[in-house]
Design a protein around this motif. Structure first.
Motif, PDB file in Angstrom:
ATOM      1  N   LEU A  20      30.048  90.471  30.122  1.00  0.00           N
ATOM      2  CA  LEU A  20      31.230  89.907  29.462  1.00  0.00           C
ATOM      3  C   LEU A  20      32.082  89.107  30.450  1.00  0.00           C
ATOM      4  O   LEU A  20      32.683  88.105  30.078  1.00  0.00           O
ATOM      5  CB  LEU A  20      32.056  91.020  28.819  1.00  0.00           C
ATOM      6  CG  LEU A  20      31.384  91.693  27.614  1.00  0.00           C
ATOM      7  CD1 LEU A  20      32.104  92.978  27.238  1.00  0.00           C
ATOM      8  CD2 LEU A  20      31.351  90.743  26.424  1.00  0.00           C
ATOM      9  N   PHE A  24      33.131  85.146  29.540  1.00  0.00           N
ATOM     10  CA  PHE A  24      34.457  84.731  29.050  1.00  0.00           C
ATOM     11  C   PHE A  24      35.226  83.700  29.865  1.00  0.00           C
ATOM     12  O   PHE A  24      35.924  82.884  29.241  1.00  0.00           O
ATOM     13  CB  PHE A  24      35.276  85.989  28.726  1.00  0.00           C
ATOM     14  CG  PHE A  24      34.970  86.445  27.327  1.00  0.00           C
ATOM     15  CD1 PHE A  24      35.727  85.973  26.269  1.00  0.00           C
ATOM     16  CD2 PHE A  24      33.872  87.251  27.059  1.00  0.00           C
ATOM     17  CE1 PHE A  24      35.435  86.348  24.968  1.00  0.00           C
ATOM     18  CE2 PHE A  24      33.564  87.608  25.760  1.00  0.00           C
ATOM     19  CZ  PHE A  24      34.346  87.161  24.711  1.00  0.00           C
ATOM     20  N   CYS A 176      27.646  95.123  24.053  1.00  0.00           N
ATOM     21  CA  CYS A 176      28.239  93.825  24.390  1.00  0.00           C
ATOM     22  C   CYS A 176      28.499  93.004  23.137  1.00  0.00           C
ATOM     23  O   CYS A 176      29.548  92.360  23.008  1.00  0.00           O
ATOM     24  CB  CYS A 176      27.325  93.049  25.335  1.00  0.00           C
ATOM     25  SG  CYS A 176      27.462  93.594  27.033  1.00  0.00           S
ATOM     26  N   THR A 180      32.173  91.574  21.972  1.00  0.00           N
ATOM     27  CA  THR A 180      32.455  90.135  22.050  1.00  0.00           C
ATOM     28  C   THR A 180      33.584  89.686  21.107  1.00  0.00           C
ATOM     29  O   THR A 180      34.526  89.033  21.559  1.00  0.00           O
ATOM     30  CB  THR A 180      31.157  89.339  21.823  1.00  0.00           C
ATOM     31  OG1 THR A 180      30.232  89.716  22.858  1.00  0.00           O
ATOM     32  CG2 THR A 180      31.401  87.855  21.872  1.00  0.00           C
ATOM     33  N   PRO A 181      33.540  90.057  19.786  1.00  0.00           N
ATOM     34  CA  PRO A 181      34.649  89.629  18.912  1.00  0.00           C
ATOM     35  C   PRO A 181      35.996  90.217  19.339  1.00  0.00           C
ATOM     36  O   PRO A 181      37.033  89.561  19.176  1.00  0.00           O
ATOM     37  CB  PRO A 181      34.245  90.133  17.519  1.00  0.00           C
ATOM     38  CG  PRO A 181      33.168  91.126  17.744  1.00  0.00           C
ATOM     39  CD  PRO A 181      32.497  90.777  19.029  1.00  0.00           C
ATOM     40  N   PHE A 183      36.921  90.782  22.412  1.00  0.00           N
ATOM     41  CA  PHE A 183      37.379  89.964  23.540  1.00  0.00           C
ATOM     42  C   PHE A 183      37.866  88.589  23.051  1.00  0.00           C
ATOM     43  O   PHE A 183      38.841  88.054  23.580  1.00  0.00           O
ATOM     44  CB  PHE A 183      36.241  89.786  24.569  1.00  0.00           C
ATOM     45  CG  PHE A 183      36.159  90.892  25.582  1.00  0.00           C
ATOM     46  CD1 PHE A 183      36.102  92.219  25.189  1.00  0.00           C
ATOM     47  CD2 PHE A 183      36.169  90.603  26.944  1.00  0.00           C
ATOM     48  CE1 PHE A 183      36.029  93.241  26.120  1.00  0.00           C
ATOM     49  CE2 PHE A 183      36.097  91.619  27.886  1.00  0.00           C
ATOM     50  CZ  PHE A 183      36.022  92.939  27.476  1.00  0.00           C
ATOM     51  N   GLU A 184      37.177  88.044  22.043  1.00  0.00           N
ATOM     52  CA  GLU A 184      37.594  86.741  21.519  1.00  0.00           C
ATOM     53  C   GLU A 184      39.006  86.813  20.936  1.00  0.00           C
ATOM     54  O   GLU A 184      39.825  85.922  21.150  1.00  0.00           O
ATOM     55  CB  GLU A 184      36.592  86.244  20.472  1.00  0.00           C
ATOM     56  CG  GLU A 184      35.388  85.568  21.133  1.00  0.00           C
ATOM     57  CD  GLU A 184      34.190  85.414  20.212  1.00  0.00           C
ATOM     58  OE1 GLU A 184      34.261  85.870  19.043  1.00  0.00           O
ATOM     59  OE2 GLU A 184      33.180  84.849  20.671  1.00  0.00           O
ATOM     60  N   ASP A 185      39.272  87.929  20.210  1.00  0.00           N
ATOM     61  CA  ASP A 185      40.618  88.131  19.657  1.00  0.00           C
ATOM     62  C   ASP A 185      41.652  88.249  20.774  1.00  0.00           C
ATOM     63  O   ASP A 185      42.737  87.666  20.686  1.00  0.00           O
ATOM     64  CB  ASP A 185      40.660  89.402  18.797  1.00  0.00           C
ATOM     65  CG  ASP A 185      40.043  89.161  17.416  1.00  0.00           C
ATOM     66  OD1 ASP A 185      39.717  87.991  17.120  1.00  0.00           O
ATOM     67  OD2 ASP A 185      39.901  90.134  16.655  1.00  0.00           O
ATOM     68  N   ARG A 187      41.508  87.022  23.674  1.00  0.00           N
ATOM     69  CA  ARG A 187      41.702  85.715  24.312  1.00  0.00           C
ATOM     70  C   ARG A 187      42.679  84.875  23.497  1.00  0.00           C
ATOM     71  O   ARG A 187      43.422  84.067  24.037  1.00  0.00           O
ATOM     72  CB  ARG A 187      40.350  85.000  24.437  1.00  0.00           C
ATOM     73  CG  ARG A 187      40.418  83.726  25.255  1.00  0.00           C
ATOM     74  CD  ARG A 187      39.089  83.321  25.814  1.00  0.00           C
ATOM     75  NE  ARG A 187      38.105  83.119  24.742  1.00  0.00           N
ATOM     76  CZ  ARG A 187      36.843  82.757  24.956  1.00  0.00           C
ATOM     77  NH1 ARG A 187      36.426  82.556  26.201  1.00  0.00           N
ATOM     78  NH2 ARG A 187      35.999  82.599  23.974  1.00  0.00           N
ATOM     79  N   ARG A 188      42.672  85.101  22.157  1.00  0.00           N
ATOM     80  CA  ARG A 188      43.614  84.384  21.292  1.00  0.00           C
ATOM     81  C   ARG A 188      44.939  85.128  21.180  1.00  0.00           C
ATOM     82  O   ARG A 188      45.718  84.888  20.249  1.00  0.00           O
ATOM     83  CB  ARG A 188      43.005  84.205  19.900  1.00  0.00           C
ATOM     84  CG  ARG A 188      41.854  83.204  19.866  1.00  0.00           C
ATOM     85  CD  ARG A 188      41.476  82.811  18.441  1.00  0.00           C
ATOM     86  NE  ARG A 188      40.833  83.915  17.726  1.00  0.00           N
ATOM     87  CZ  ARG A 188      39.497  84.053  17.651  1.00  0.00           C
ATOM     88  NH1 ARG A 188      38.704  83.194  18.241  1.00  0.00           N
ATOM     89  NH2 ARG A 188      38.987  85.065  16.986  1.00  0.00           N
ATOM     90  N   GLN A 190      45.556  88.128  20.339  1.00  0.00           N
ATOM     91  CA  GLN A 190      45.687  89.059  19.218  1.00  0.00           C
ATOM     92  C   GLN A 190      45.463  90.481  19.722  1.00  0.00           C
ATOM     93  O   GLN A 190      44.724  90.692  20.675  1.00  0.00           O
ATOM     94  CB  GLN A 190      44.669  88.717  18.123  1.00  0.00           C
ATOM     95  CG  GLN A 190      45.098  87.512  17.310  1.00  0.00           C
ATOM     96  CD  GLN A 190      43.996  86.993  16.414  1.00  0.00           C
ATOM     97  OE1 GLN A 190      42.970  87.644  16.250  1.00  0.00           O
ATOM     98  NE2 GLN A 190      44.195  85.825  15.853  1.00  0.00           N
TER      99      GLN A 190
END
Ligand SMILES: [Zn+2]
Length: 439
Positions: A20, A24, A176, A180-181, A183-185, A187-188, A190
């Motif tokens: 990860l 990222f 992993c 991933t989702p 971590f994506e949140d 990053r935004r 959230q």
């Protein structure tokens, strides 16, 4: 974005953090790596930490804090950090918050990655290269300590709404993919996903203070010990029972070889004695048995063969079983009169090429003195002579018969005459074990 992965040993934190961190991307900062580097370089800190690790204890907070602080201060604030194994105490969590404030950072989420203890044991057993501290007795103590120290950390971030939860028994890829989702949140900017009811229940249990409970109900299992004089066929009959009841056959002779072949800590210890031509002390074999019986594959039971041979070993086994919260179910005593033992063993002949065993009376070769398979001249092992067997029988009567008496008084012994054909003895044993209640 700054995230911390927290989980017990063998949860796959480091592998996940590496994958990860690359994806990222985030700077991967691992307590374990920093520690191991210090140990490998044999810094004063490294030598100190090894002592803790070998005892299955965590390294003191201030030591790790100093290492982490050094690493974090080296990084520019815009570079995100993926921490792995840190913070693992409430004190470390507060320290990290202070450090992040000073370095213009914020910890966005803590991901808790629990796995069940048997999975930890199984993974540690498969770990390549194996580590000296991968022994279940160390791992078990480490897991208990993990729960005591990490519990408050988890509670802290749960309260703060920054806790993500991921049961990490699956493959690294699955874990992993699931992260991933999340971590994506993050990053935004959230918050981490809300905890499910099951996760809340798991956390309530994980955070509950544990008090030692000696009266806990033992987990039902079929724990068998096969005993008998040399030449009574313990190995053969144990293997039969193990197959019949789908249990691991634990022969202490094999256990020794495995430990030495695998170069385990205990194997290396044993090797030092063997290389000096000395007897391996009792505590080493006890530790091997303790380690073996704690592995996940013995949860349904086991067939133990070659241990205990002495009363102190029997007491050690009692303690091991009590620690495992289990009880021995049956001692199967293969009874063979001394004169039969002598006749049996002195009739043994072996092929030097294919190792096929023969017996002059029970299993003779087609041509006297010749292997059926390759025609090699058969030989007799040095310790299979009548004189050696009498000496071994003397040891058996002096050391091991008192153990059988000890178990007899506990009502555990069933004596099975083992002079008949192998298949007959197997059937008699089968009946005894079938009538043995699992407890
Ligand atoms: Zn042969």
């Amino acid at each position: 974005m700054n995230v911390a992965l927290i989980g017990p040993t063998c949860a796959g934190k480091t592998t996940c953090a590496t994958l990860l961190g690359d994806a990222f991307p985030l700077r991967h900062l691992s307590t374990g790596q920093v520690l191991r580097e210090n140990q490998a370089q044999r810094t004063a800190l490294g030598i100190l930490t090894r002592k803790y690790v070998e005892r299955g204890e965590l390294v003191p907070d201030e030591v790790i804090n100093a290492m982490i602080e050094e690493a974090v201060r080296k990084l520019p604030p815009e570079e995100g950090i993926l921490l792995d194994g840190f913070p693992s105490t409430l004190y470390q969590a507060r320290f990290l918050e202070e450090l992040f404030k000073e370095t213009n950072r914020q910890l966005d989420a803590v991901v808790f990655m629990p796995i069940p203890e048997p999975v930890v044991f199984a993974r540690a057993a498969r770990r390549i290269p194996s580590r000296p501290d991968d022994r279940p007795e160390i791992l078990h103590r480490r897991l208990q300590q993990f729960q005591r120290t990490v519990g408050p950390v988890i509670g802290h971030y749960r309260q703060a709404g920054r806790l993500a939860f991921l049961e990490a028994s699956g493959s690294i890829d699955a874990v992993c993919a699931a992260l991933t989702p999340v971590f994506e949140d993050l990053r935004r900017r959230q918050p981490p996903p809300a905890l499910t009811a099951d996760q809340q229940r798991f956390l309530d249990e994980f955070l509950r203070e544990k008090t030692p409970d000696k009266s806990a109900t033992p987990q039902p299992s079929l724990d068998l010990v096969v005993m008998g004089p040399p030449g009574s066929g313990k190995g053969t009959h144990s293997a039969f029972l193990a197959t019949q009841f789908k249990l691991p056959h634990i022969a202490t002779g094999n256990l020794f070889r495995e430990n030495m072949d695998d170069g385990t800590v205990l194997g290396k210890i044993a090797r030092t004695y063997i290389d000096r031509g000395e007897l391996v002390p009792d505590d080493v074999s006890e530790a091997m048995v303790r380690e073996r019986l704690a592995r996940a594959d013995t949860h349904e039971g086991y067939v133990l063969d070659g241990f205990p041979r002495t009363l102190p070993q029997a007491k050690a086994l009692d303690e091991i079983m009590a620690d495992l919260n289990r009880k021995l179910d049956r001692i199967l005593y293969l009874a063979v009169p001394d004169e039969d033992v002598v006749a049996r063993i002195s009739g043994r002949w072996l092929c030097p090429i294919c190792q096929t065993p023969y017996h002059l009376v029970h299993n003779p070769p087609r041509k006297p003195g010749q292997c059926d398979k390759d025609g090699s001249a058969l030989y007799q092992r040095d310790d299979d002579t009548a004189e050696t067997i009498r000496a071994r029988l003397k040891v058996f009567h002096g050391q091991t018969v008192p153990v059988i008496e000890y178990y007899r008084q506990a009502g555990l012994v069933v004596e099975v005459p083992a002079t008949g054909a192998v298949a007959e003895v197997d059937q008699a044993l089968l009946q005894v074990v079938q009538q043995t209640p699992r407890r």
